[in-house]
Motif scaffolding. Sequence first.
Motif, PDB file in Angstrom:
ATOM      1  N   ALA A  96      -4.831  -8.359  15.163  1.00  0.00           N
ATOM      2  CA  ALA A  96      -5.119  -7.128  15.901  1.00  0.00           C
ATOM      3  C   ALA A  96      -5.214  -7.382  17.401  1.00  0.00           C
ATOM      4  O   ALA A  96      -5.600  -8.459  17.855  1.00  0.00           O
ATOM      5  CB  ALA A  96      -6.423  -6.518  15.401  1.00  0.00           C
ATOM      6  N   VAL A  97      -4.845  -6.353  18.163  1.00  0.00           N
ATOM      7  CA  VAL A  97      -5.057  -6.410  19.612  1.00  0.00           C
ATOM      8  C   VAL A  97      -6.553  -6.536  19.870  1.00  0.00           C
ATOM      9  O   VAL A  97      -7.011  -7.425  20.590  1.00  0.00           O
ATOM     10  CB  VAL A  97      -4.491  -5.148  20.299  1.00  0.00           C
ATOM     11  N   VAL A  98      -7.325  -5.650  19.264  1.00  0.00           N
ATOM     12  CA  VAL A  98      -8.798  -5.729  19.252  1.00  0.00           C
ATOM     13  C   VAL A  98      -9.293  -5.054  17.978  1.00  0.00           C
ATOM     14  O   VAL A  98      -8.600  -4.221  17.391  1.00  0.00           O
ATOM     15  CB  VAL A  98      -9.455  -5.045  20.478  1.00  0.00           C
ATOM     16  N   TRP A  99     -10.484  -5.405  17.571  1.00  0.00           N
ATOM     17  CA  TRP A  99     -11.129  -4.724  16.453  1.00  0.00           C
ATOM     18  C   TRP A  99     -12.633  -4.766  16.655  1.00  0.00           C
ATOM     19  O   TRP A  99     -13.148  -5.612  17.395  1.00  0.00           O
ATOM     20  CB  TRP A  99     -10.754  -5.351  15.108  1.00  0.00           C
ATOM     21  N   SER A 100     -13.318  -3.840  16.017  1.00  0.00           N
ATOM     22  CA  SER A 100     -14.768  -3.770  16.173  1.00  0.00           C
ATOM     23  C   SER A 100     -15.366  -3.091  14.948  1.00  0.00           C
ATOM     24  O   SER A 100     -14.686  -2.320  14.260  1.00  0.00           O
ATOM     25  CB  SER A 100     -15.128  -2.971  17.433  1.00  0.00           C
ATOM     26  N   VAL A 101     -16.629  -3.385  14.666  1.00  0.00           N
ATOM     27  CA  VAL A 101     -17.353  -2.686  13.601  1.00  0.00           C
ATOM     28  C   VAL A 101     -18.606  -2.048  14.186  1.00  0.00           C
ATOM     29  O   VAL A 101     -19.169  -2.526  15.176  1.00  0.00           O
ATOM     30  CB  VAL A 101     -17.746  -3.632  12.442  1.00  0.00           C
ATOM     31  N   GLY A 102     -19.021  -0.969  13.570  1.00  0.00           N
ATOM     32  CA  GLY A 102     -20.267  -0.302  13.928  1.00  0.00           C
ATOM     33  C   GLY A 102     -20.967   0.097  12.647  1.00  0.00           C
ATOM     34  O   GLY A 102     -20.318   0.266  11.606  1.00  0.00           O
ATOM     35  N   ARG A 103     -22.252   0.269  12.688  1.00  0.00           N
ATOM     36  CA  ARG A 103     -22.987   0.630  11.480  1.00  0.00           C
ATOM     37  C   ARG A 103     -24.121   1.587  11.811  1.00  0.00           C
ATOM     38  O   ARG A 103     -24.627   1.623  12.935  1.00  0.00           O
ATOM     39  CB  ARG A 103     -23.530  -0.611  10.766  1.00  0.00           C
ATOM     40  N   ALA A 104     -24.498   2.368  10.823  1.00  0.00           N
ATOM     41  CA  ALA A 104     -25.686   3.208  10.912  1.00  0.00           C
ATOM     42  C   ALA A 104     -26.632   2.736   9.819  1.00  0.00           C
ATOM     43  O   ALA A 104     -26.239   2.606   8.653  1.00  0.00           O
ATOM     44  CB  ALA A 104     -25.330   4.679  10.721  1.00  0.00           C
ATOM     45  N   GLU A 105     -27.859   2.467  10.193  1.00  0.00           N
ATOM     46  CA  GLU A 105     -28.822   1.888   9.275  1.00  0.00           C
ATOM     47  C   GLU A 105     -29.398   2.943   8.329  1.00  0.00           C
ATOM     48  O   GLU A 105     -29.234   4.152   8.528  1.00  0.00           O
ATOM     49  CB  GLU A 105     -29.942   1.212  10.067  1.00  0.00           C
ATOM     50  N   VAL A 106     -30.112   2.458   7.328  1.00  0.00           N
ATOM     51  CA  VAL A 106     -30.656   3.344   6.308  1.00  0.00           C
ATOM     52  C   VAL A 106     -31.594   4.384   6.928  1.00  0.00           C
ATOM     53  O   VAL A 106     -31.552   5.568   6.559  1.00  0.00           O
ATOM     54  CB  VAL A 106     -31.395   2.531   5.227  1.00  0.00           C
ATOM     55  N   GLY A 107     -32.413   3.970   7.876  1.00  0.00           N
ATOM     56  CA  GLY A 107     -33.318   4.917   8.528  1.00  0.00           C
ATOM     57  C   GLY A 107     -32.565   6.018   9.249  1.00  0.00           C
ATOM     58  O   GLY A 107     -32.990   7.185   9.259  1.00  0.00           O
TER      59      GLY A 107
END
Length: 293
Positions: free
Chosen positions: A135-146
């Motif tokens: 990939a040129v670039v990649w990223s991950v993001g998350r939202a927590e249980v709260g």
Amino acid sequence: MTSLDKLLAQSIPELRERFVDRARPVPKGLVEALETDKRQGAHQLAKQIRGRWRKNRAEGQRLHNLLRFEIELWEQGFRFIAGVDEAGMAPLAGPVVAAAVILPRNYKLRQLNDSKQILDESLRAELAKHIKNDAVVWSVGRAEVGEIDTLNIYHAGLLAMQRAVNGLSSCPDFVLVDARRIPHCSAPQRGIIKGDTLSASIAAASIIAKTTRDALMREFDSIHPGYNFATHKGYPTPEHCRLLKELGAAPIHRRSFARVRQVLGLDPIQDELFREELETEEQIETQADAARA
């Protein structure tokens, strides 16, 4: 003796191992020579090689079709096209994880597909490895249980997507999203119904999101033993529901989900939280139908 004659001097099992099992390039004239070879199995080997060629052509066409949205945007002058998708909307436990991926132009990775279509966990991991490297670039993001319990699962999924896009080290010119629109996204975007099966960029994002979340759930399995999070990844399988009733809710269980609330003796509320999601998806489908008309 020519190189083709040297090959034909080998046994049929040796040739099959080389050109079928290992899928090595087939020299010009070999298949035709096998079709006139009198040895037992030679004609069958020729058929197998031609079958391999047909599969390769079909896979190449499938991967080309998977790039149709990206090709359209590249031809319009957009360079960095990000695909975005999430994993973990339905589970009773754990965060929701999103990924954003910008692929190289005309990128084709054999067996690239929506992560839900890839049942082999080791294959998903192998594809994720290739995507991250290429990939040129990649990223991950998350939202927590709260955050899921506070915002509701739909908006938490959007938040995870927003974080994934914001985490890219190169700003995308355009964003392709699976069936929705990301709030506060500065780049133009398009929500594609079933986009993870129609766009290479979204499919790549779905694989990274899925493998990232699965790895997180394996970590949670050691932190919260007894629930078998490494096996069911938090999804409401019969085993998970049974263990939830027997052990009670763990800290990573989503308190806004009906089955968890039932164990805690609370009234269900999750149906209301999905209402906006369903209405939004219906609006996207209506817009898509209008665009096709």
